[in-house]
Design an enzyme around this catalytic site. Structure first.
Site, short mmCIF file in Angstrom:
data_model
loop_
_atom_site.label_atom_id
_atom_site.label_comp_id
_atom_site.label_asym_id
_atom_site.label_seq_id
_atom_site.Cartn_x
_atom_site.Cartn_y
_atom_site.Cartn_z
N LYS A 273 0.82 -1.21 0.00
CA LYS A 273 0.00 0.00 0.00
C LYS A 273 0.86 1.27 0.00
O LYS A 273 0.41 2.31 -0.47
CB LYS A 273 -0.97 -0.02 1.17
CG LYS A 273 -2.03 -1.10 1.00
CD LYS A 273 -3.16 -1.00 2.00
CE LYS A 273 -4.28 -1.96 1.65
NZ LYS A 273 -3.90 -3.40 1.83
C1 LIG Z 1 -4.51 -4.46 1.19
C2 LIG Z 1 -3.78 -5.74 1.08
C3 LIG Z 1 -4.19 -6.76 0.18
C4 LIG Z 1 -5.43 -6.64 -0.67
O1 LIG Z 1 -5.31 -5.66 -1.68
P1 LIG Z 1 -6.62 -5.11 -2.42
O2 LIG Z 1 -6.13 -3.98 -3.22
O3 LIG Z 1 -7.55 -4.69 -1.33
O4 LIG Z 1 -7.17 -6.22 -3.23
C5 LIG Z 1 -3.41 -7.90 0.08
N1 LIG Z 1 -2.32 -8.07 0.86
C6 LIG Z 1 -1.90 -7.13 1.73
C7 LIG Z 1 -0.70 -7.39 2.56
C8 LIG Z 1 -2.62 -5.93 1.89
O5 LIG Z 1 -2.20 -5.00 2.77
#
Ligand SMILES: *Cc1c(COP(=O)(O)O)cnc(C)c1O
Length: 475
Positions: free
Chosen positions: A116
């Protein structure tokens, strides 16, 4: 480039520019924003972009979608964001080879050790720039069970004109996640530990968001995963992954994506719609398999809280996939009225919908496939990857890798997106492989740092009072 809502139609008056939708969440009609068309890349462009440093590649991709920020400014923001100092390597998103044709794309070397950061760091820079240009302030209100909140705080810390009020369930995040968030001493970051569970936090955020006079008066905004700028920033690493997996550019590449709210894989969809040679987009879910069910059956059945499992890949524990409407809009040939009927009326009335057979038949043409991974799969994948390759993967990445291994095709490189580092989920790693994951030097010892947070009851009125007391000037 103009943006439209997934519940509107291309002829709508009042299409918005990038800077207008940057600070917004949902479109006024309840839909999500998408560009009115996808800019196209061709072989010559790809050849030109292939050798670029990550920040320059990001600038090229973003420039196709953003025409209301002067290029010199956009270039400066992007180059200040994607640096070795912030993301740990000069390549920013390097591929790690596991096997011939099987790779991990490292997206989790930013400040909070999850992918993220790749988008949120840019969002922080864009927000500060746009608010400065408008002479405005923003109070970001959010709820987190871990990853999103810390990524938002590390992106917004010290940014002018921005304050963050982040609600988390008191005592329920992992010790590492608590230390990460609560050790921030920046005066513009407010950690509110709510006496309740994550759903209580989310309910408070909704209650405050639905209080329109309060929201307007205190300029409350969000940074949730439906934000278009976040999605756009994620498109870039699909290009970077493709270039690295195909040194001669002679074949398409597949990506496997550990999915929750469908933001990450939706960025892959955008890249593919632009003409990036992506063979398959493999959507991997955990036990919360609403997306896998959709791709197998054409039925979209969001789950209630009671039906949402707490798993060992917690960042994928979603009940409904908030970005999913964007893909369905394209699948339904951008028929906003049909999307509105499905995501508005049908969801409210029936709690879900099922595509017509001719609609479902189109999915293959968009490259999507899916699979599901359970706690046992996750442990086995972590253990096997450690034993065979000497590489530790986190539980989310393990879900992606498990499904990727089932769906590999000869001659097609498979890139698994690494969405977090194992250090964030040490207990599961110990259970699976019996080893202690390495903590990156910058984060060693954070559990011992002084903490800054405020405990509040699960009461929207008390959160409102806190914001009123700590929000900055609003005009
Ligand atoms: C947010 C997240 C996801 C999921 O991603 P999306 O964009 O919501 O599909 C998967 N793995 C980790 C470690 C995350 O922080």
């Amino acid at each position: 480039m103009k943006y439209l809502s997934t519940r509107g139609h291309p002829g709508d008056a009042g299409l918005r520019g990038f800077s207008d939708i940057l600070l917004e969440g949902l479109a006024p009609d309840g839909g999500l924003y998408l560009p009115e068309r996808y800019p196209q890349v061709d072989a010559a462009m790809l050849a030109r972009w292939r050798g670029l440093p990550y920040a320059d590649l990001a600038f090229e991709v973003l420039s196709l979608f953003i025409d209301d920020i002067p290029p010199a400014d956009l270039g400066r923001l992007v180059r200040a964001t994607y640096t070795e100092a912030v993301f740990g390597t000069a390549e920013i998103a390097p591929l790690k080879r596991l096997d011939d044709g099987l790779y991990l794309e490292a997206l989790s070397n930013g400040p909070t050790l999850a992918f993220k950061d790749m988008a949120m760091q840019l969002l922080g820079a864009l927000f500060e720039y746009e608010l400065g240009r408008r002479g405005e302030q923003l109070n970001i209100l959010g709820a987190t069970s871990g990853d999103t909140g810390s990524a938002a705080e590390y992106a917004m810390r010290g940014k002018r004109g921005i304050r963050v009020f982040m609600l988390s369930p008191n005592g329920r995040m992992s010790p590492f996640q608590q230390a990460q968030m609560f050790s921030l001493q920046d005066p513009n970051i407010h950690n509110l530990a709510i006496e309740g569970v994550f759903d209580d936090c989310q309910d408070i955020v909704k209650a405050v968001g639905n209080d329109l006079p309060f929201k307007r008066r205190w300029r409350i905004g969000t940074v949730n995963s439906i934000n278009w700028a976040r999605l756009l920033a994620q498109v870039v690493y699909y290009f970077a992954g493709y270039f690295q997996a195909t040194p001669s550019g002679d074949r398409p590449v597949s990506f496997a994506v550990p999915s929750g709210n469908f933001g990450n894989i939706c960025a892959g969809h955008v890249a593919r719609m632009m003409g990036l040679p992506i063979h398959r987009l493999v959507c991997a879910t955990n036990e919360n398999d609403v997306l896998d069910e959709f791709f197998r059956t054409g039925a979209y059945r969001p789950r209630g809280t009671a039906e949402t499992h707490e798993t060992s890949s917690p960042s994928m524990d979603i009940s409904k996939a908030s970005n999913f409407e964007r893909f369905v809009f394209d699948l339904l040939q951008r028929d906003g009225a049909r999307v509105k009927a499905l995501f508005g009326a049908a969801l409210a009335r029936d709690g879900g919908f099922t595509l017509a057979p001719e609609e479902f038949a189109r999915i293959a043409g968009f490259g999507f496939s899916s699979g599901r991974s359970t706690h046992a799969d996750r442990l086995a994948t972590i253990r096997r990857t450690w034993q065979q390759h000497g590489v530790l993967v986190d539980p989310h990445t393990a879900d992606g890798l498990k499904v990727a291994l089932e769906q590999r095709e000869p001659g097609v490189p498979m890139v698994v997106l690494e969405t977090a580092l194992p250090a964030k989920f040490a207990a599961t790693i110990r259970e699976a492989a019996g080893v202690e994951p390495e903590v990156p030097p910058a984060l060693r010892g954070i559990e011992g740092l002084p903490r800054r947070f405020t405990v509040l009851p699960a009461d929207a009125a008390r959160v409102r009072q806190y914001i009123e007391a700590h929000a900055g000037p609003t005009s």
